[in-house]
Design an enzyme around this catalytic site. Structure first.
Site, PDB file in Angstrom:
ATOM      1  N   ASP A  23       4.198   2.771   0.946  1.00  0.00           N
ATOM      2  CA  ASP A  23       4.336   3.914   1.849  1.00  0.00           C
ATOM      3  C   ASP A  23       5.749   4.466   1.975  1.00  0.00           C
ATOM      4  O   ASP A  23       6.255   4.656   3.089  1.00  0.00           O
ATOM      5  CB  ASP A  23       3.789   3.592   3.237  1.00  0.00           C
ATOM      6  CG  ASP A  23       3.279   4.861   3.935  1.00  0.00           C
ATOM      7  OD1 ASP A  23       2.553   5.623   3.280  1.00  0.00           O
ATOM      8  OD2 ASP A  23       3.625   5.094   5.103  1.00  0.00           O
ATOM      9  N   HIS A  26       1.795   3.747   8.910  1.00  0.00           N
ATOM     10  CA  HIS A  26       2.932   3.504   8.022  1.00  0.00           C
ATOM     11  C   HIS A  26       3.013   2.040   7.593  1.00  0.00           C
ATOM     12  O   HIS A  26       3.331   1.740   6.443  1.00  0.00           O
ATOM     13  CB  HIS A  26       4.224   3.928   8.723  1.00  0.00           C
ATOM     14  CG  HIS A  26       5.465   3.679   7.922  1.00  0.00           C
ATOM     15  ND1 HIS A  26       5.626   4.127   6.624  1.00  0.00           N
ATOM     16  CD2 HIS A  26       6.614   3.013   8.237  1.00  0.00           C
ATOM     17  CE1 HIS A  26       6.815   3.753   6.176  1.00  0.00           C
ATOM     18  NE2 HIS A  26       7.429   3.073   7.133  1.00  0.00           N
ATOM     19  N   SER A  41       8.660   0.647   2.697  1.00  0.00           N
ATOM     20  CA  SER A  41       9.622   1.613   3.221  1.00  0.00           C
ATOM     21  C   SER A  41      11.010   1.363   2.618  1.00  0.00           C
ATOM     22  O   SER A  41      11.167   1.438   1.402  1.00  0.00           O
ATOM     23  CB  SER A  41       9.627   1.557   4.748  1.00  0.00           C
ATOM     24  OG  SER A  41      10.198   2.710   5.300  1.00  0.00           O
TER      25      SER A  41
END
Length: 427
Positions: free
Chosen positions: A233, A364, A207
């Site tokens: 991700d 996630h 992220s």
């Protein structure tokens, strides 16, 4: 059997305790069986198969089942796990700037035998322990590998204070600052560990961390030792879209917890983290207990206030796709779904500019939900980019010369590119 024997047996049976209620030896699974099984590589037979069945009246069978539940590694416990189960040491690296004193906290397992160093950067609101279970799995596959997993500024145990130490400095989580922090941490770790030179490095970021390691790779501040980088991700397009709903998401999160156990339970029940083992080690680092809580029944609060990071959100992700495709080194994009790809990355994928891996069963936090699969992909990715294992083929000219010399020697002739002094030569 004689009447005397029968009466003796009945008397003995009457003294036995009542039969224990039957129950399966199989412990409760994590909330999502598919994620849990693949996260550990462990497949538990279904109760219907009764591979370890015992007769209902057997005391030994009851004891066996109890021991199986108590010792089974996939128990449904919310007991916290210590970082020492996943890393060999922690370092506190002090950085002095004009306006602040920063104590960077990192988790480290040093590489051995010229192994690579995987440098891990977590996402916003998380910590270095987000990579704990993945780090453990990497070491199982590649024992010589090292892992350096950092707590970013204002996350985990990393602290930032004014020069006088009297108070905290203004929050600065800009991409430029996080870039400098990561470069400092790697160099300072090298100094602390006494490494003459940096080992080969694979940068891994989840992220926000993906944006940071991509920026570091693009600017090349760690030099040629960076073999490759992996982004987990996050892509520019979907990240920018998600920012529109971030505040709404934060408003739905609990702000306080009665205990660490309840914090772990919330993360798994909400499927924020789908692997209970990972939640047990990573979640405690996200919370701290207030000394004088406003709500004494819920003293545990978030260590990082994500709402306060809003001014930096766009700064993190603007231009990410372009930098990812242009930076030097091997490129890996690991996603939880192909719908996250933006146009620039779709074109780059069709042109073969990077490796794409998708784990549709993960959420996630792919490295936490699927640590075994993530570790295998990262190790394979390193091996494909490992220069030490690369054997270059001989140059074409050298091959031709070698073949000509061999042919001449077999025919007893003089090589075509040189003659002895006494040889005759006609034009």
């Amino acid at each position: 059997m004689s009447e005397l024997q029968k009466s003796f047996a009945k008397a003995k049976l009457a003294k036995l305790p009542p039969e224990a209620p039957p129950f399966s030896m199989h412990p409760p699974r994590d909330e999502d069986d598919s994620e849990s099984a693949s996260s550990t590589g462990t497949v538990v037979p279904s109760p219907s198969r009764q591979l370890f069945a015992r007769s209902r009246g057997s005391t030994c069978g009851v004891i066996f089942r109890l021991l199986a539940i108590l010792t089974h590694p996939r128990s449904n416990s919310v007991e916290t796990l210590n970082w020492t189960d996943f890393f060999t040491q922690e370092l506190f690296l002090i950085q002095e700037t004009d306006s602040a004193r920063i104590t960077h906290h990192v988790y480290l397992t040093p590489p051995t035998n010229s192994g690579p160093l995987f440098v891990m950067h977590h996402g916003a609101g998380s910590s270095g322990l987000s990579f704990a279970t993945c780090a453990e799995e990497i070491r199982k596959i590649l024992p010589k590998a090292g892992i350096l997993s950092i707590d970013a500024r204002d996350h985990g145990q990393t602290s930032t204070y004014t020069e006088t130490g009297e108070g905290k400095v203004e929050l600065d989580l800009s991409l430029e600052t996080l870039n400098r922090d990561l470069v400092f941490i790697v160099r300072e770790t090298q100094s602390k560990m006494g490494w003459e030179s940096l080992p080969d490095i694979v940068l891994v970021g989840h992220s926000l961390g993906g944006a940071v390691i991509t920026d570091v790779a693009k600017k090349g501040e760690l030099g040629p030792k960076v073999l490759a980088y992996a982004v987990l991700d996050v892509v520019e397009g979907s990240a920018m879209d998600a920012l529109q709903s971030m505040e709404k998401y934060l408003s739905t999160r609990p702000t306080r917890f009665p205990s660490l156990a309840s914090g772990i339970e919330w993360h798994t029940r909400s499927r924020t983290i789908r692997n209970r083992t990972s939640a047990r080690v990573s979640v405690p680092s996200l919370l701290y207990e207030e000394a004088a809580p406003t709500d004494p029944s819920k003293p545990w609060v978030w260590r990082t206030n994500l709402a306060e990071t809003k001014p930096f959100w766009e700064n993190w992700f603007i231009g990410l796709s372009k930098k990812f495709l242009e930076a030097r080194g091997g490129k890996l994009l690991l996603l939880a779904g192909t719908d996250r790809l933006d146009k620039e990355l779709m074109i780059g994928q069709m042109q073969g500019k990077y490796q794409l891996q998708v784990f549709p069963e993960a959420g996630h936090f792919v490295q936490e939900d699927q640590p075994v699969k993530t570790a295998q992909v990262l190790v394979d990715f390193y091996k494909r980019n490992d220069r030490s294992a690369l054997v270059l083929p001989p140059k074409v000219a050298d091959m031709q010369a070698s073949a000509a010399m061999k042919q001449g020697a077999e025919a007893g002739a003089v090589p075509p590119f040189g003659r002895g002094q006494g040889s005759s030569h006609k034009p």
